[in-house]
Design an enzyme around this catalytic site. Structure first.
Site, PDB file in Angstrom:
ATOM      1  N   GLU A 257      13.779  22.391  -8.102  1.00 16.56           N
ATOM      2  CA  GLU A 257      15.034  21.819  -7.613  1.00 16.56           C
ATOM      3  C   GLU A 257      14.663  20.565  -6.831  1.00 16.56           C
ATOM      4  O   GLU A 257      13.969  20.651  -5.817  1.00 16.56           O
ATOM      5  CB  GLU A 257      15.787  22.794  -6.714  1.00 16.56           C
ATOM      6  CG  GLU A 257      17.115  22.246  -6.239  1.00 16.56           C
ATOM      7  CD  GLU A 257      17.523  22.768  -4.877  1.00 16.56           C
ATOM      8  OE1 GLU A 257      17.873  21.936  -4.010  1.00 16.56           O
ATOM      9  OE2 GLU A 257      17.472  23.993  -4.683  1.00 16.56           O
ATOM     10  N   CYS A 296      20.624  19.410  -0.154  1.00 12.36           N
ATOM     11  CA  CYS A 296      20.451  18.987  -1.538  1.00 12.36           C
ATOM     12  C   CYS A 296      21.796  18.822  -2.238  1.00 12.36           C
ATOM     13  O   CYS A 296      21.897  18.121  -3.247  1.00 12.36           O
ATOM     14  CB  CYS A 296      19.574  19.980  -2.294  1.00 12.36           C
ATOM     15  SG  CYS A 296      20.200  21.665  -2.271  1.00 12.36           S
TER      16      CYS A 296
END
Length: 501
Positions: A257, A296
């Site tokens: 990620e 994020c």
């Protein structure tokens, strides 16, 4: 000053050599130190494989789910102390610290319920219906998934020391794989305290969970064919991980990620002062400033029709103005500092790279602490579609038409949020952006208690293609697949049915 020890091989171990000092990012006061030097990382991984793996595989999904609930209960019992650690070591406001700790608890409980209430007493996950393979019903096929006989190494980011730990560990442990968790050193105090709770209360079988405090050193070079690696961090680091010789040689499963230029799009029909318009503004401001933009899933690009540009700009500036930036230990503070000095430097460089005009904010530096005001950029260059500034920074972009195509220029993201009730606009935009994202959030003012696009829910997949790393986590029971090996059973139907209980 506290020394953070690693828990590997079933025992606490202090590193040697020159430790890294963990700071309070608001005051720069030293809080703790950590080092992994001198720790036998190959032996730590092997202990997890040979001790923790068999112990977890001997349990049913329901029994593993009960273990997750015990961890969630332990975190809940220590919640106030963990919040204080998050404020001190992470630079979080109390609200931001709650976001991290409560997110960890909720994720553990969600996967506990999947184990106890959905998967139950089974140890093998049945994948779909059985298949008759020939003229005779006796010749049978069945896909199943079983735990891999390795260790799950989790390399976590600095921004969510509790939630990041929990969202990966919950899925791996429920799947039946032991975990070695490597928190980011700069903010490791919360994860370290959670590990202490697990050990002190003997919540897991021996070897099921390990924690490495300090640098990773050559940890990843010891991974083999049955191991998996889940990494959260920069795209450049993810690329280097995938290129490691042993990762290539052994086809080690890797989930990354990475960077994400998440966009929020306001539909062209939305009128200023309408409920949809106000929801859009609220979500943008919250995601710009929550955890100082160090999420994020934070909104980086704000797309509005050219007709609404001036109104949105004016209203965002008005909403950002009262936000007090300062020491999160002070009650009136609405936004704390960035996590480290290097994060602050990267943010300043990234803002310059955007090459736009500051519609709001300033780049003044304080004598102490890693503070940055909320920054709203207008008229940025092409870098806005190429570079993520990991901080309280968003760019305001006008569109005439083709908003979806503009969003897609980000080449992969975790989440895109849309604010519109025009069905044609939604359908066209979703078709344009869906291949480039792991999740699409459709905002609506009538959805009660919506957490907004920046909140990762354990029931839905988290990850994204391209720039976002090409990975996928969570998603309810879907998340188990990363830690399981799918295998086709082929043979006599009675024998296969008996195997599956």
């Amino acid at each position: 000053m506290e020394t953070l020890r690693s828990f590997v091989g079933g025992q606490w171990a202090a590193g040697t050599g020159s430790p890294q000092t963990l700071l309070n990012p608001a005051t720069e006061a030293p809080l703790a130190q950590a080092s992994s030097e001198g720790i036998d990382l190959a032996a730590a991984l092997e202990y997890s494989r040979t001790t923790g793996g068999p112990a977890l595989r001997a349990l049913s999904f329901a029994e593993r789910g009960a273990l997750l609930k015990a961890i969630a209960d332990a975190i809940q019992s220590e919640r106030d102390a963990l919040l204080e650690l998050g404020i001190a070591n992470g630079g979080n406001t109390r609200s931001d610290a709650k976001f991290d700790i409560d997110g960890a608890i909720a994720t553990l409980l969600a996967y506990s319920e999947i184990g106890i209430g959905v998967l139950g007493a089974k140890k093998i996950l049945v994948d779909g219906e059985g298949i008759q393979l020939g003229r005779s019903a006796r010749f049978h096929g069945q896909h199943v998934s079983v735990p891999r006989h390795g260790v799950a190494v989790h390399v976590n980011a600095f921004n969510f020391p509790a939630w990041g730990f929990a969202e990966k560990a919950a899925v791996a442990l429920l799947a039946g794989m032991p975990v070695l968790s490597k928190p980011a050193t700069s903010s490791a105090m919360v994860a370290h305290r959670i590990m202490q709770l697990v050990v002190e209360q003997k919540l897991l079988p021996e070897g099921a969970l390990s924690l490495l405090a300090g640098g990773p050193r050559d940890l990843l070079s010891h991974l083999g064919a049955q191991d998996v690696l889940a990494f959260t961090g920069s795209g450049d680091t993810g690329m280097r991980i995938r290129a490691l010789p042993n990762v290539i040689r052994h086809s080690v499963r890797v989930n990354v990620e990475a960077d994400s230029l998440n966009a929020a799009v306001l539909g062209p029909e939305v009128e200023p002062r309408s409920d949809m318009y106000e929801l859009f503004l609220k979500d943008v401001v919250r995601d710009m400033t929550q955890k100082a933009g160090q999420k994020c899933t934070a909104i980086r690009r704000v797309l509005v029709s050219r007709n609404a540009f001036s109104s949105v700009k004016e209203d965002l500036v008005e909403l950002l103005g009262p936000i007090k930036v300062g020491n999160p230990a002070d009650e009136e503070t609405r936004m704390g500092p960035l996590a480290t000095r290097s994060q602050l430097e990267d943010a300043h460089q990234g803002i310059a790279r955007l090459n736009g005009k500051l519609a709001f904010g300033n780049l003044d530096r304080q004598a102490k602490g890693f503070f940055l005001s909320p920054i709203l950029v207008e008229s940025p260059g092409d870098a806005v579609h190429e570079h993520e500034v990991f901080g309280p920074v968003a760019s305001l972009l006008p569109y005439e038409s083709g908003a979806g195509e503009m969003v897609a220029r980000g080449n992969g993201g975790l989440v895109c949020s849309l604010y519109s009730e025009d069905q044609t606009f939604l359908e066209e935009t979703i078709q344009a952006v869906a291949p480039f994202h792991g999740r699409i959030f459709i905002g609506h003012p009538k959805i009660e208690l919506s957490p907004g696009p920046g909140t990762v829910l354990p029931q839905l997949v988290h990850g994204g293609p391209g720039r976002a790393g090409g990975g996928e986590e969570l998603g309810g029971a879907r998340g188990l697949a990363f830690y399981l090996q799918r295998v086709a059973l082929e043979g006599p139907r009675p024998a296969i049915v008996k195997l599956l209980g």
